[in-house]
Each structure stands twice: as structure tokens, then as C-alpha cells.
Design a protein around this motif. Structure first.
Motif, PDB file in Angstrom:
ATOM      1  N   TRP A  14       1.946  85.058  48.781  1.00 35.98           N
ATOM      2  CA  TRP A  14       1.027  84.383  49.885  1.00 35.98           C
ATOM      3  C   TRP A  14       1.378  85.021  51.154  1.00 35.98           C
ATOM      4  CZ3 TRP A  14      -3.320  81.612  50.409  1.00 35.98           C
ATOM      5  CH2 TRP A  14      -3.739  80.947  51.566  1.00 35.98           C
ATOM      6  N   SER A  15       0.537  85.878  51.732  1.00 39.85           N
ATOM      7  CA  SER A  15       0.728  86.316  52.994  1.00 39.85           C
ATOM      8  C   SER A  15      -0.647  86.389  53.987  1.00 39.85           C
ATOM      9  CB  SER A  15       1.215  87.647  53.117  1.00 39.85           C
ATOM     10  OG  SER A  15       1.690  88.367  54.260  1.00 39.85           O
ATOM     11  N   GLN A  16      -0.326  86.139  55.195  1.00 42.82           N
ATOM     12  CA  GLN A  16      -1.644  86.162  56.050  1.00 42.82           C
ATOM     13  C   GLN A  16      -2.984  85.359  55.789  1.00 42.82           C
ATOM     14  OE1 GLN A  16      -1.349  90.399  56.857  1.00 42.82           O
ATOM     15  NE2 GLN A  16      -0.419  90.318  58.451  1.00 42.82           N
ATOM     16  N   GLY A  17      -2.773  84.472  55.137  1.00 43.47           N
ATOM     17  CA  GLY A  17      -3.920  83.488  54.719  1.00 43.47           C
ATOM     18  C   GLY A  17      -4.354  83.988  53.309  1.00 43.47           C
ATOM     19  N   LYS A  18      -3.715  84.589  52.601  1.00 40.84           N
ATOM     20  CA  LYS A  18      -4.349  85.073  51.226  1.00 40.84           C
ATOM     21  C   LYS A  18      -3.459  85.222  50.224  1.00 40.84           C
ATOM     22  CE  LYS A  18      -8.421  87.724  52.661  1.00 40.84           C
ATOM     23  NZ  LYS A  18      -8.445  87.301  54.029  1.00 40.84           N
ATOM     24  N   ILE A  19      -3.891  85.023  48.914  1.00 39.67           N
ATOM     25  CA  ILE A  19      -3.020  85.204  47.851  1.00 39.67           C
ATOM     26  C   ILE A  19      -2.956  86.620  47.571  1.00 39.67           C
ATOM     27  CG2 ILE A  19      -3.218  84.861  45.261  1.00 39.67           C
ATOM     28  CD1 ILE A  19      -4.230  82.268  45.836  1.00 39.67           C
ATOM     29  N   THR A  20      -1.957  87.254  47.556  1.00 39.45           N
ATOM     30  CA  THR A  20      -1.684  88.815  47.643  1.00 39.45           C
ATOM     31  C   THR A  20      -1.387  89.389  46.338  1.00 39.45           C
ATOM     32  OG1 THR A  20       0.558  88.290  48.398  1.00 39.45           O
ATOM     33  CG2 THR A  20      -0.697  88.717  50.108  1.00 39.45           C
ATOM     34  N   THR A  21      -1.061  88.552  45.534  1.00 42.48           N
ATOM     35  CA  THR A  21      -0.861  89.174  43.841  1.00 42.48           C
ATOM     36  C   THR A  21      -1.838  88.333  42.956  1.00 42.48           C
ATOM     37  OG1 THR A  21       1.545  89.415  44.569  1.00 42.48           O
ATOM     38  CG2 THR A  21       1.069  89.353  42.281  1.00 42.48           C
ATOM     39  N   PRO A  22      -2.253  89.102  42.212  1.00 41.96           N
ATOM     40  CA  PRO A  22      -3.314  88.627  41.274  1.00 41.96           C
ATOM     41  C   PRO A  22      -2.619  87.474  40.269  1.00 41.96           C
ATOM     42  CG  PRO A  22      -3.482  90.984  41.087  1.00 41.96           C
ATOM     43  CD  PRO A  22      -2.268  90.710  41.905  1.00 41.96           C
ATOM     44  N   LEU A  23      -3.337  86.535  40.329  1.00 41.74           N
ATOM     45  CA  LEU A  23      -2.703  85.291  39.598  1.00 41.74           C
ATOM     46  C   LEU A  23      -3.035  85.467  37.955  1.00 41.74           C
ATOM     47  CD1 LEU A  23      -3.202  82.382  41.932  1.00 41.74           C
ATOM     48  CD2 LEU A  23      -1.263  83.637  41.712  1.00 41.74           C
ATOM     49  N   PRO A  24      -2.128  85.059  37.183  1.00 42.36           N
ATOM     50  CA  PRO A  24      -2.337  85.256  35.760  1.00 42.36           C
ATOM     51  C   PRO A  24      -3.130  84.119  35.213  1.00 42.36           C
ATOM     52  CG  PRO A  24       0.139  84.328  36.263  1.00 42.36           C
ATOM     53  CD  PRO A  24      -0.666  84.805  37.719  1.00 42.36           C
ATOM     54  N   THR A  25      -3.590  84.224  34.183  1.00 40.58           N
ATOM     55  CA  THR A  25      -4.433  82.945  33.412  1.00 40.58           C
ATOM     56  C   THR A  25      -3.478  82.163  32.985  1.00 40.58           C
ATOM     57  OG1 THR A  25      -4.543  83.983  31.264  1.00 40.58           O
ATOM     58  CG2 THR A  25      -6.384  84.292  32.820  1.00 40.58           C
ATOM     59  N   LEU A  26      -3.741  80.753  32.610  1.00 45.27           N
ATOM     60  CA  LEU A  26      -2.735  79.914  31.756  1.00 45.27           C
ATOM     61  C   LEU A  26      -2.309  80.841  30.495  1.00 45.27           C
ATOM     62  CD1 LEU A  26      -2.371  77.028  32.987  1.00 45.27           C
ATOM     63  CD2 LEU A  26      -3.876  76.226  30.934  1.00 45.27           C
ATOM     64  N   ASN A  27      -3.082  81.435  29.575  1.00 46.31           N
ATOM     65  CA  ASN A  27      -2.633  82.023  28.514  1.00 46.31           C
ATOM     66  C   ASN A  27      -1.520  83.384  28.825  1.00 46.31           C
ATOM     67  OD1 ASN A  27      -3.782  80.621  26.358  1.00 46.31           O
ATOM     68  ND2 ASN A  27      -5.915  81.316  26.992  1.00 46.31           N
ATOM     69  N   ASP A  28      -1.812  83.819  29.997  1.00 46.31           N
ATOM     70  CA  ASP A  28      -0.860  84.980  30.426  1.00 46.31           C
ATOM     71  C   ASP A  28       0.523  84.155  30.730  1.00 46.31           C
ATOM     72  OD1 ASP A  28      -2.700  86.954  30.469  1.00 46.31           O
ATOM     73  OD2 ASP A  28      -3.164  86.704  32.564  1.00 46.31           O
ATOM     74  N   ILE A  29       0.575  83.042  31.296  1.00 46.74           N
ATOM     75  CA  ILE A  29       1.724  82.411  31.678  1.00 46.74           C
ATOM     76  C   ILE A  29       2.232  82.076  30.445  1.00 46.74           C
ATOM     77  CG2 ILE A  29       2.783  80.565  32.999  1.00 46.74           C
ATOM     78  CD1 ILE A  29       0.210  80.644  34.855  1.00 46.74           C
ATOM     79  N   LYS A  30       1.650  81.413  29.455  1.00 43.53           N
ATOM     80  CA  LYS A  30       2.118  80.680  28.266  1.00 43.53           C
ATOM     81  C   LYS A  30       2.876  82.161  27.475  1.00 43.53           C
ATOM     82  CE  LYS A  30       0.329  78.747  24.015  1.00 43.53           C
ATOM     83  NZ  LYS A  30       0.899  77.630  23.867  1.00 43.53           N
ATOM     84  N   LEU A  31       2.257  83.106  27.467  1.00 44.28           N
ATOM     85  CA  LEU A  31       2.842  84.451  26.857  1.00 44.28           C
ATOM     86  C   LEU A  31       4.046  84.790  27.449  1.00 44.28           C
ATOM     87  CD1 LEU A  31      -0.153  86.657  25.989  1.00 44.28           C
ATOM     88  CD2 LEU A  31       1.425  85.744  24.170  1.00 44.28           C
TER      89      LEU A  31
END
Lengths: 542, 542
Positions: free
Chosen positions: B476-493
Motif C-alpha cells: 500500500w502506497s500513495q493511496g493505492k494497493i501496489t502489489t496484485p493481491l492473490p486469490t483465496l485459493n492462491d493464498i491457500k496454496l
């Protein structure tokens, strides 16, 4: 008002409620009139009482029960493809209008086996709401009971403050905790949203990070404070420094000025400039007795010069009993330094840091000098027993009583729709709860009533009641809430009354409390045991 | 998507964050650049690892951070009357735009003292969000870790199903549990709303109340079922009855037909008519071996005649190891009765009833024959340790490092903004985590790196890294999410990979796991200890 409305919706349920609903619908029993009891089998926390809470949330849930179009679409996806389309029309048509809900008054003290709620209505609809009802009653009752136990342990005069938001199960876990700790006996919460939504008093001062953010007096950008009753403006930091030197000279605290943190003094002054009236300081960032209390007293004496009165201090580490007594003795010493400092004797001492019921009782034994406890983790997580275990059991269907058998006798359900009473003795305390068949005549005071243990044949007693109170009222019928709902403060008062006025001390005590008796009438006893035999299969020996 | 958006708002905080904010504002330090670390001090559940979860929730909270007009009005009410009006304008102006959030990837395995998140920005704004961030990270990480431990205990091939909604802290506690148990290693949930909101597979069949709702076959209104592959319609109940008699004759189970509940058979048939494919029955309402399994096999054999294949059965009481093995042996026996019954050998056995990590390990030792566990209370309440204890500590302000001292060394914070790395050895497993000063050059693989215990002087090691991974990214920087967020299944893996591929078995084991080393660089060690001495007050002896 509720703050969780958006989540309390028909899909907040276990999937098997929906598959069972479909199976009832397929076999045509979905509209059969059914009766379900909500009850628990064991009081939590090794205690002998439980506070019933969550009733209004249940009623609001039923009031708003309606599957949305997107819910139906989702259910279509998770049921097998060949599920019949008419079922979804049926689901769409469902609402709470055909249900009747009888319940114990919210905030009442309750006991194992006695229904907290009895829900009557079409079988499938009753089944569908099981999980949501349990979800809404279980934690609310558990945490309210926990809060009530903290209140029992601390006594009526101590302030109890709930600080658990950061340790709760997410945002709503925190909100639910704040609400039900308040009704259970807490005086306030740190949770601002709970304050806004429920009108609970909010409390709090500063964290260690605030103190740490001032390492030296140079970091204090503003030092001036206006006198409370005049336009005189002075330097609160300079005055506090002077008071501190004076104090260390006057007192016999054995502290030298190099031991006392100047950064801490700067932090206290910064906070006191913002909140000069009712100043309350966190005094354990460095060393309570060699720094924190010295700076706190110095700033409080300076504030006194400006016409303001401090409220007290908080300790969040160390030996809370010892420290509280040392603090009290220092405050007393200060109160004798000048007549105008007499108010120091009444300074509030707040203690936090991993407080649980046992800590409070141990502190009591040590004759602590604490005025208020801030409690977080142990309160909201109910560490000692984090789940209540209410169940939701079918007790009648189409006027046929239903019984759930189990090899474990404590798990056998008491069948049929019942009437439940609390029987009070001459001294005003409750003697026992009595469950009867719905068809029996009301029990009368001043007559002998035979009360039986539901499962142990030989346990019987004749009871002569001074007062008999029916436990359940109809709260929901024909699509409407039928009994005016109490406010949160009414419920809070009722909890206190229900425990302290009606429940004997030996049922309430921490160690080996006497179990409160829950009994059945002679007629219900016979009914239960006949049905048990009818339903228990007959084995065959060689 | 989130399901809890309506509650995650600026007022979901402790009141002292607002009073501190006012004090910072009054003294003029509110805009000073500050750095806060979020970390925990001890792994939960007597283990040596923790799964980090809740990051996306934190980012969404910061993204939407804005006080509403009604929030401001409420804050005016709870602050003292003489609070300056300009402060409320300042509060109204606040949003997340000036914050920077660095964090470990969500789903990573993490260890004590290493920051999960580092939040930089104006002092008062960073302070304001403390409670919400802790609330969002603490329980999510705790329950994900608990789920991961259940997965470790059960092994990779067992189905783990989360059934905890009725025991969670209210509606959102239940939703949060379902979401983070899924990423921690569970295969599905019973929570339908979690399925709808997060796309988690939902599971479930029937409850005891469904079985009890059929006391006799007379209560079964529909008995006919259409053959799967033809238009033939038959009476599933009659066929099941026949199959039952045949089975009791064929088998050597020692069961006589009077012991077998006809009500249970009726319930199974009702359910099987609704869900003929993949039929799964709850078989412990009466007696697993003398009634439940007999009826289940009977209905399954009848369903087979109609072209459908049953899935299995669930047991919710009794000795799960013994029963699962007895069931397996009965299923094997059935599979040999006719060649077309061979599928019986693979029948799924689901077990529930107060399952915890230890139960699973004990069942493993007894070589149970269970294919799936349904877990509720112990999973979602994290009974063994119901709170993680993440803290949020100021480590730098206006480029001055900050340290929180404590007489308890484990509570001393590691000051300053840091760079953190995970060092991997030749065999691919992680060796240790290393924290360095932000100003130090990056550590390089295949060079000797001196790693020190942060507090124990003599504990040092030279490490030769095969691979070095920087732990934090800017999210998070300058009011924006700066790294693409993983899906729930990505996080699970990622959870699974992070634990099983990177973490040595001895760190993961249940009994006396080896602590994973968290170290600091030589430069950070010196920096920390100098600052400690600077800040510790000097006492004076006689």
C-alpha cells in the motif's frame, strides 16, 4: 441498531440445514408442525449458572428472514443439478410468519436442560434457522456469563472495563463481546463502535506507544496550558518539573531524579494539555515506582495549580497487588503534604494485563487497592471455555413427542412441548426449576409439588413454593414481536437482579458451587421414561 | 466480496486511539513520520510456526478509511466538551493516502519478533488504525495456524471440513473462521454464506433431528424413486427393507432385525429420495453397529438397484477409531457379497464430535479408517489458545528510532525500520530469519553472514545461504494497493507450500518442535543494545 444486520441472513447457516430442508420438502413433511428446544447441557467455566443472552438478535433475524434472489441462485449452484425447481420457489416463499418463539427473558440466569427458547412452526422452516439461532445465542450467552462471573469475583464497587476488541474473532466478534460483556456486568468498553451503536460508555486513555513517542522533553512542541478558571496561561512542563523536584525532596520514596524518565514526563504533559480535566496516565512504560508514579504525581500537582483535578493512573504489568498498594500509600502520603492535596487519597488506580477471574480473586485475597480493571483477552475469548454448546433439538412433530436417545444419558433430550417454572422459597431465593407437560395444570404456591430428577429415579423432593414464576413468554407470533423488548440497560439490570437477588450464594461461588436443581414433574417423568423405552431398540442375548 | 465491510470502519477501534490522536494533534506531533511494526512474541498452540493471514482485510480497511459525519458527531460526544473544533476537521480529513504498508505475503509461515506488517505514515494516523489492524490480523492468523496444524496432524489425504459456525463469536466470527480455516488447509465448510461470499466449497448432509423426525415408516410420505437411467419408478423403502433382511441373513454381524431402528431407515430413505446420488448418512442416532450401518448399507444396496452410488456415512459419537475400523470391515464384507458391490470398499467414513489436533493424532496411532473429519468448536474457538497476541509497536518517529523497554526482556521491541530476510540452506529448507538495519546492504547468497540472537550475547552463527528471500513487499502506497493481491485459493496454496516445502519437519512436529531461529545482523544488534542503554534509567545505590 444492530451493527451485524448485514450478516444475519438466511444463508448464515450450515449447508445440511438446506439439504435437510430439501429432503423434508421432497418427502412432504416440510410443513408438519414441529417444536424445537434450544438448551445447553452444562454450565460453562465450572460454574453452576449461565446468563441467557442473544434473544433480541434471534428475533431480529427471524423478523428479517427472507432469501434474496442471489441467495436462491447460489443455493441452486450448490444443490445437485436435478433438484426440483419448485423447491426454490418454496425457499423464496419462506419467512418467519409461521413461527412461534417462546423464550426466557433475556438476561435471566438459566440452567442446563431447561429450554432457553422453544421454537414452533413448520418442520423445515424450524430446521433452517437452527444454525443462526445457535450462533446468536451461544457466544452472547457465554460471554455475558463470563462477564457476570468477573462481576461476581470483583464485587459490586469495582469498575470493570472491556478492552478486548483486538483479541476478538474479527470485527463483529469484538462488537458482540462489547455488547454482551456490558449486559453481563461491565461498566464500559474501549470499543468506540460499540459505544456508537449500542450506547455503551466508552473508556480509555493512552498506550505505551504514546509514552514511547516522547523520548525527551525536546519532542514536546506545546507546553502551555490555560488555567481552568482564568485566562492565565502557564508552562505545564516547567511547573511539572518543579513539582517533581519538590516531591522527590519532600517524599521518602528513595528515588533520585536521574532514575525518572524525562520522556515519560513529556508524554504525560502532552496528554494533560489535551485532557487537563480527569487526567489518567499509563505509568508502567519505564518503572512504576521509580518513574511512572513520580511523573504522574508531578503532573497532577502541576495540573492542580492550573485548577484541574487528575483522575488516576493505569498499570499494565508487574505485581498488580503490590503495586496498587504501593501506589495507594504514595497517594496517601501526597494527600498529607498540603491540605489542598487531600483529593489524592481518592486517586483511581486502574489495572490491566491478562486479568482473569482467578487473578481478581487472588488480588482480593491480597487486599489490593485497585479501583478498576481493564480486561481483554480472557474476557472476550472466554479462554477457560470458549464455547457454550447450546443445542437445538426436535422435541415434537405433528403432536408426536420426539426423543433423541444416546448411550450417554446426559445427552437424552426431554421430549414434548413443556411448561417451565422457577420455584422460589421463603427467603426469596430460587429453589429449583421445574419442567412439566404442556397439558398439566399450573403449579400453585403453598402446595406440595413433587419434583423429580429427570433421569435419576430415586432423586425426588416435595417442594412448597412461596412464589412460582413461569419462565417462558411468547416473544414472536404471527410475524410479529409480541412482547416489548427491553433496552440494553434493562437487560443489564435484569442480569444483576437475576443473579444476586434470586440465586443463593452457594450456587454462585467460585469453588465447588452447589448445582442448582432442574427437575421434572411426576407426569413428565413418566412420559419421558415411557417414550425412552418405546424408542430404545430391544437387543437379543444368545 | 468481504462480507464484513460494513463493520470495518474507523470507529472499530479502542477509544484511547482517539484520545491519543487528539493529544498528538494538540501537541503538534500528529504529522511526524512514524513507523509501527506488527508482530507477535510467541507462536500459538505450543508450536513453532504461525501462518500470517488477514492482510487483504487490512488493506481494504485502509482503502476505505474515512470518518463519516455521524462518526464525527459521535466522537464529539465522547471527547470532553472543550475539545477544539479544528480537531474534528482534522479527523474528517483523514484517509489512508499518507500511509505506506509493507507486509509479508499473506499465507506465509512467520515467526516471533519479525514484523508481519510495517506501517509508516503520520504518527496520529498510524496510531488510529492500531486496533483495527490487530483485530483483523490476530484471529485470522490464529485460526489459519490452527487449521494448518489440523492439516499437519491429519496428513495431506484426509478431507477436513469446518463445521464451526454455531460455536463462533457471532455471525462474522463464523465467517472469518470459515475463510481462514480454508486457507489454512481445510477442504470445505458447512457455512453457506462463506461459500457464497468467498467461493469456498460447502459440505453437509443431515443432523440427528432429521433422523429423529421419522419415528416410524408411517411418517415417510414418499417412497418412490425413479431409476437413474430409465423411467422405471420403484419403492425405495420396500427395496431397502428387503435388502436389510437379506443383509442380516448374509452377514455375520450378530444383529437381529428388532434391534434395527425402522424410524432411522425411514429417515435414510427420505434423504436418499432427495439425494440419491452421493448418499451420505448420519448413522449414530441409535446405535452405529446395531442399527445405523445396517440401515445405511440396506439403503445403499437399494440405491444401487436404482443405478445410484452412495458416498458414505458420518459418525458423531462413540469411539471413532474402533467404529471406523468396524465400519470399514463391514463395508469390505459387503463388497465381497457380489462383484457389483465392490465399490463398498471405498465408502467414505466421516467423523465428527469434538475433534481436536490431539484426537486426530491419537486416531492416527490407532490406525483409524476415517476419510474425513468434520471439526467445529476446537477449530474456530482455538480452544488451546484462543488469542494470538499480536502487538503494534512504535519503532521510529521522525527518523529517531524508538524502543519499548521492559523488565521482561521478551517484551523489548527491536527499534527502527528494518529489512527482513529468510535464509534458505542447501536442502531447500529455511534456516533462519534475519532482521537488518534499513541502511545495511542486502545480504548475498554464498557468503558468510553473521547472525545474532537479538538479546543473548553469546548466541551467534555464521550462515552460508543458498537462497535469500526478502520477506516484505510494499502493498500500500500513495493511496493505492501496489502489489496484485492473490486469490483465496492462491493464498491457500501458498500456506501449504510455505509450511511443507520451506519448513523443516522438526519445526513442524507436534511434540517439542525445534524453535526456528530469528536473528539480527551485527549492526542491528549493536544499534539495539546502544539504544537500550541510552533509554534505561540509571539507578543509584547507597
Amino acid at each position: 441498531m444492530n451493527g451485524q444486520d448485514s450478516l444475519v441472513q438466511p444463508l448464515l447457516t450450515d449447508f445440511y440445514q438446506i439439504t435437510m430442508c430439501y429432503a423434508y420438502w421432497k418427502t412432504g413433511t416440510h410443513k408438519e408442525p414441529a417444536v424445537f428446544d434450544v438448551f445447553f447441557r452444562k454450565n460453562p467455566f465450572h460454574g453452576e449458572f449461565t446468563v441467557f443472552a442473544g434473544l433480541e438478535d434471534c428475533l431480529r433475524f427471524v423478523e428479517n428472514f427472507k432469501f434474496s434472489q442471489s441467495d436462491i441462485e447460489y443455493v441452486k449452484k450448490i444443490l445437485p443439478e436435478n433438484a426440483e425447481p419448485e423447491f426454490f420457489e418454496y425457499l423464496e416463499s419462506l419467512d418467519g410468519n409461521d413461527l412461534t418463539i417462546e423464550a426466557v427473558k433475556e438476561g435471566s440466569v438459566v440452567f442446563p436442560k431447561v429450554p432457553l427458547l422453544t421454537i414452533s412452526g413448520p418442520l423445515a422452516m424450524c430446521q433452517l434457522i437452527e444454525t443462526s439461532i445457535l450462533n446468536l445465542v451461544n457466544y452472547a450467552s457465554l460471554v455475558a456469563t463470563n462477564a457476570a462471573r468477573f462481576r461476581q469475583a470483583s464485587g459490586p464497587d469495582i469498575q470493570l472495563l472491556e478492552f478486548g476488541l483486538r483479541r476478538a474473532q474479527g470485527p463483529n466478534g469484538g462488537l458482540t463481546a462489547s455488547k454482551y460483556c456490558y449486559i453481563g456486568g461491565f461498566n464500559g468498553t474501549s470499543n468506540v463502535l460499540a459505544g456508537k451503536l449500542y450506547g455503551i460508555p466508552v473508556k480509555g486513555t493512552q498506550a505505551h506507544s504514546f509514552i514511547c513517542s516522547f523520548s525527551t522533553p525536546a519532542e514536546l512542541r506545546t507546553r502551555s496550558l490555560k488555567h481552568k478558571d482564568s485566562d492565565t496561561v502557564g508552562d505545564l512542563f516547567e511547573d511539572s518539573l518543579e513539582k517533581r523536584s519538590w516531591l522527590l525532596n519532600q517524599s521518602k520514596w528513595g528515588v533520585v531524579e536521574t532514575e525518572v524518565s524525562d520522556g515519560e514526563l513529556a508524554a504525560f504533559v502532552a496528554y494533560a494539555i489535551a485532557f487537563p480535566e480527569g487526567f489518567l496516565a499509563l505509568i508502567d512504560t519505564y518503572d512504576v515506582l521509580r518513574s511512572g508514579v513520580v511523573n504522574f504525581v508531578a503532573v497532577s500537582l502541576a495540573l492542580h495549580d492550573f485548577g484541574y483535578r487528575s483522575m488516576g493512573c493505569r498499570i499494565d504489568s508487574g505485581d498488580l497487588s503490590y503495586l496498587s498498594k504501593e501506589l495507594r500509600s504514595r497517594f496517601k502520603a501526597v494527600s498529607t503534604l498540603k491540605p489542598e492535596y487531600a483529593f489524592f487519597e481518592k486517586m483511581t488506580i486502574v489495572a490491566s494485563n491478562d486479568i482473569n477471574e482467578e487473578t481478581i480473586m487472588s488480588l482480593n485475597e491480597q487486599k489490593h487497592s485497585i479501583d478498576a480493571f481493564g480486561v481483554g483477552t480472557h474476557l472476550v475469548t472466554c479462554q477457560k471455555q470458549p464455547a457454550l454448546g447450546c443445542v437445538y433439538k426436535l422435541v415434537a412433530q405433528s403432536d408426536r413427542p420426539k426423543i433423541k436417545l444416546s448411550q450417554d444419558v446426559s445427552k437424552i433430550t426431554i421430549p414434548g412441548k413443556k411448561k417451565c417454572y422457577r420455584i422460589f422459597g421463603k427467603n426469596g431465593f430460587a429453589i429449583l426449576d421445574l419442567m412439566m407437560l404442556d397439558s398439566e395444570p399450573e403449579p400453585q404456591p403453598n402446595q406440595q409439588i413433587l419434583c423429580r430428577h429427570p433421569f435419576e429415579e430415586s432423586k425426588r423432593a416435595l417442594v412448597n413454593a412461596s412464589k412460582i414464576v413461569r419462565l417462558h413468554e411468547v416473544y414472536w407470533s404471527q410475524g410479529k414481536i409480541t412482547t416489548p423488548l427491553p433496552t440494553l440497560n434493562d437487560i443489564k439490570l435484569h442480569v444483576n437482579k437475576s443473579i444476586t437477588e434470586a440465586l443463593r450464594q452457594d450456587h454462585r461461588r467460585y469453588l465447588n458451587p452447589t448445582p442448582y436443581k432442574v427437575s421434572v414433574s411426576e407426569a413428565l417423568y413418566k412420559f419421558l421414561h415411557e417414550l425412552w423405552l418405546q424408542n430404545a431398540p430391544i437387543g437379543q442375548l444368545e
